[in-house]
Design a protein around this motif. Structure first.
Motif, PDB file in Angstrom:
ATOM      1  N   VAL A   1      -5.421   4.175   1.355  1.00  0.00           N
ATOM      2  CA  VAL A   1      -5.276   4.180   2.808  1.00  0.00           C
ATOM      3  C   VAL A   1      -4.052   3.346   3.169  1.00  0.00           C
ATOM      4  O   VAL A   1      -3.944   2.184   2.779  1.00  0.00           O
ATOM      5  N   VAL A   2      -3.128   3.952   3.899  1.00  0.00           N
ATOM      6  CA  VAL A   2      -1.903   3.267   4.308  1.00  0.00           C
ATOM      7  C   VAL A   2      -1.793   3.348   5.822  1.00  0.00           C
ATOM      8  O   VAL A   2      -1.907   4.432   6.400  1.00  0.00           O
ATOM      9  N   VAL A   3      -1.604   2.198   6.429  1.00  0.00           N
ATOM     10  CA  VAL A   3      -1.390   2.177   7.875  1.00  0.00           C
ATOM     11  C   VAL A   3       0.013   2.710   8.135  1.00  0.00           C
ATOM     12  O   VAL A   3       1.002   2.157   7.664  1.00  0.00           O
ATOM     13  N   LYS A   4       0.091   3.781   8.872  1.00  0.00           N
ATOM     14  CA  LYS A   4       1.377   4.404   9.141  1.00  0.00           C
ATOM     15  C   LYS A   4       2.126   3.634  10.210  1.00  0.00           C
ATOM     16  O   LYS A   4       1.596   3.356  11.293  1.00  0.00           O
TER      17      LYS A   4
ATOM     18  N   PRO B   1       0.812  -1.220   0.000  1.00  0.00           N
ATOM     19  CA  PRO B   1       0.000   0.000   0.000  1.00  0.00           C
ATOM     20  C   PRO B   1       0.844   1.269   0.000  1.00  0.00           C
ATOM     21  O   PRO B   1       0.492   2.257  -0.651  1.00  0.00           O
ATOM     22  N   ALA B   2       1.987   1.247   0.704  1.00  0.00           N
ATOM     23  CA  ALA B   2       2.860   2.420   0.732  1.00  0.00           C
ATOM     24  C   ALA B   2       3.434   2.694  -0.651  1.00  0.00           C
ATOM     25  O   ALA B   2       3.555   3.850  -1.075  1.00  0.00           O
ATOM     26  N   SER B   3       3.782   1.637  -1.392  1.00  0.00           N
ATOM     27  CA  SER B   3       4.316   1.811  -2.746  1.00  0.00           C
ATOM     28  C   SER B   3       3.237   2.313  -3.695  1.00  0.00           C
ATOM     29  O   SER B   3       3.508   3.105  -4.603  1.00  0.00           O
ATOM     30  N   GLN B   4       2.010   1.856  -3.507  1.00  0.00           N
ATOM     31  CA  GLN B   4       0.899   2.344  -4.323  1.00  0.00           C
ATOM     32  C   GLN B   4       0.681   3.832  -4.082  1.00  0.00           C
ATOM     33  O   GLN B   4       0.466   4.600  -5.026  1.00  0.00           O
ATOM     34  N   LEU B   5       0.734   4.239  -2.823  1.00  0.00           N
ATOM     35  CA  LEU B   5       0.584   5.649  -2.489  1.00  0.00           C
ATOM     36  C   LEU B   5       1.717   6.465  -3.114  1.00  0.00           C
ATOM     37  O   LEU B   5       1.479   7.541  -3.681  1.00  0.00           O
ATOM     38  N   HIS B   6       2.938   5.962  -3.026  1.00  0.00           N
ATOM     39  CA  HIS B   6       4.082   6.665  -3.607  1.00  0.00           C
ATOM     40  C   HIS B   6       3.884   6.864  -5.104  1.00  0.00           C
ATOM     41  O   HIS B   6       4.150   7.952  -5.633  1.00  0.00           O
ATOM     42  N   ALA B   7       3.395   5.831  -5.799  1.00  0.00           N
ATOM     43  CA  ALA B   7       3.174   5.928  -7.240  1.00  0.00           C
ATOM     44  C   ALA B   7       2.195   7.050  -7.567  1.00  0.00           C
ATOM     45  O   ALA B   7       2.430   7.858  -8.481  1.00  0.00           O
ATOM     46  N   ILE B   8       1.103   7.128  -6.830  1.00  0.00           N
ATOM     47  CA  ILE B   8       0.085   8.141  -7.093  1.00  0.00           C
ATOM     48  C   ILE B   8       0.607   9.542  -6.792  1.00  0.00           C
ATOM     49  O   ILE B   8       0.358  10.497  -7.542  1.00  0.00           O
ATOM     50  N   VAL B   9       1.365   9.682  -5.713  1.00  0.00           N
ATOM     51  CA  VAL B   9       1.936  10.990  -5.363  1.00  0.00           C
ATOM     52  C   VAL B   9       2.893  11.468  -6.456  1.00  0.00           C
ATOM     53  O   VAL B   9       2.880  12.646  -6.849  1.00  0.00           O
ATOM     54  N   VAL B  10       3.714  10.562  -6.970  1.00  0.00           N
ATOM     55  CA  VAL B  10       4.668  10.926  -8.026  1.00  0.00           C
ATOM     56  C   VAL B  10       3.923  11.369  -9.281  1.00  0.00           C
ATOM     57  O   VAL B  10       4.245  12.392  -9.891  1.00  0.00           O
TER      58      VAL B  10
END
Length: 440
Positions: A185-188, A150-159
């Protein structure tokens, strides 16, 4: 292998292409392979020159199609290789999804398309996924078989969202559809850094001792490079990119320790800092420089502290190192040097006796960054003030450095638990109960 095919026999090269310059087509429909964005060329009807989201005013980057626009954006990070590599990967994936899955140019995607790509990141289609392969291979694919976290998915979208914002700002695109897309949604995590991968003190000392012994043999020049590299990481807390970019004229004598040094490095966010350099690191660098035919103690020029002695025989490496000792390692090449060194140590019959089975398991997951964590953990354990450790490691926040204190606490509690368990076994003759004691 092709060069010596006469003696080796026929070499199968069906999965590879001789040179990236031959990869000029983006596989659409009839073609089963994909190529890195650097060599891609989309069909005219998918290149974005007539995208529905194009800004019809004069754009400031003069890009005529989506590929040119993306390359213009990526050029902004040419001096930040780690960022460039990461951003290239994400934009490459999205561009290919637009062309191959959505059948539309990047400059025509709508909010619904962005949502579809967000779902695609969770489970990429089969043709996008493959085993790790060189980027010059027809087996190369944008995604590996490991699913994205999920963190990598979030990173992709932010980039991608940031890239679209730039393209809107320079008037290549009229709007940014990603602004309407919610982030996954990413659990921090409580602590993002994986400091548990730091080497234990005993293992760190054992690795350096074994490597130092190997360096005594004249023919082991690769081990002398590796020892200097590992000590820069593990004795000074450098990141691998910082070690790769370290120059001789930035290394000065330490005013408060005659046999040590101080190195000025440029770290994250272009922040300059000074790190201490141990006497054994200086000795390792001197030995490496002798192999390079240089006198370490008389040079005060921007010469790389670390430079390869063996140049891979492919065009890029040959051009990069056309003049010896002018260009050093890249961060990636230091990673490969690190892995090759550990492999030599693990299979060295003289060194193997020095490692326990637990230490071998530790080495399996070791990386260059683990040595930076090793420095932080050992420095805090040995009583270095947190503000000093923070300055040396280049952390923006004291809370980041404080994680190494928690690592020390974790180790204390773990070792205490082992001690209690042993005492219990000796007293009762059996393992103690795992039940939590009463608090009454």
């Amino acid at each position: 292998m092709r060069k010596h095919e006469a003696s080796l026999g026929s070499i199968y090269t069906g999965n590879y292409v001789p040179s990236p310059t031959q990869l000029e087509l983006l596989g659409v429909g009839q073609n089963e392979y994909m190529v890195p964005i650097k060599h891609a060329k989309a069909p005219d009807w998918l290149d974005g020159s007539a995208g529905i989201n194009r800004d019809h005013r004069f754009n400031f980057i003069s890009a005529q199609n989506d590929l040119e626009a993306i390359r213009a954006y990526l050029d902004r990070f040419s001096d930040k290789p780690h960022t460039l590599r990461s951003y290239t990967k994400e934009l490459e994936r999205f561009l290919y999804w637009c062309v191959l899955e959505a059948n539309k140019p990047l400059s025509s995607v709508l909010v619904t398309d962005c949502e579809a790509y967000k779902a695609f990141l969770k489970r990429p289609s089969a043709r996008f996924v493959g085993d790790r392969a060189p980027r010059s291979s027809t087996r190369w694919r944008p995604f590996s078989k490991e699913p994205l976290s999920p963190a990598s998915q979030l990173h992709a979208i932010v980039v991608i969202r940031s890239a679209f914002a730039y393209l809107v700002a320079v008037r290549y695109l009229a709007g940014n559809p990603w602004l309407a897309v919610k982030d996954p949604v990413v659990v921090k995590k409580v602590h993002e850094m994986q400091i548990d991968k730091a080497l234990s003190r005993d293992l760190w000392d054992e690795v350096i001792d074994r490597l130092t012994e190997r360096c005594e043999l004249p023919e082991n020049s690769q081990d002398r490079i590796a020892l200097a590299m590992m000590l820069l990481l593990g004795d000074s807390g450098l990141r691998r990119e910082e070690a790769a970019g370290a120059m001789r004229n930035a290394l000065k004598p330490n005013k408060w320790a005659y046999d040590a040094g101080q190195l000025t490095v440029i770290g994250k966010r272009n922040a300059e800092r000074i790190v201490p350099v141990s006497p054994r690191t200086l000795d390792a660098l001197r030995a490496h420089w002798i192999d390079r035919g240089l006198d370490f103690d008389t040079v005060d020029q921007p010469v790389p502290l670390l430079a390869p002695l063996i140049i891979p025989q492919h065009q890029g490496a040959i051009e990069r190192h056309a003049t010896p000792n002018v260009v050093g390692y890249t961060g990636d090449s230091l990673y490969r040097l690190f892995q090759a060194t550990l492999k030599r140590l693990k299979f060295d019959p003289d060194a193997i006796e020095g490692f326990t089975s637990e230490q071998f398991n530790e080495l399996e997951s070791a990386s260059p960054h683990a040595l930076r964590h090793t420095w932080g953990t050992l420095a805090v354990e040995d009583g270095m003030p947190l503000d000093v450790a923070q300055a040396i490691m280049g952390h923006q926040s004291p809370s980041t450095t404080a994680i190494y204190v928690q690592a020390k606490t974790k180790r204390i509690l773990e070792e205490g638990a082992k001690y209690f368990a042993k005492r219990g076994e000796k007293k009762d003759g059996h393992k103690p109960s795992s039940r939590c004691p009463s608090t009454r």
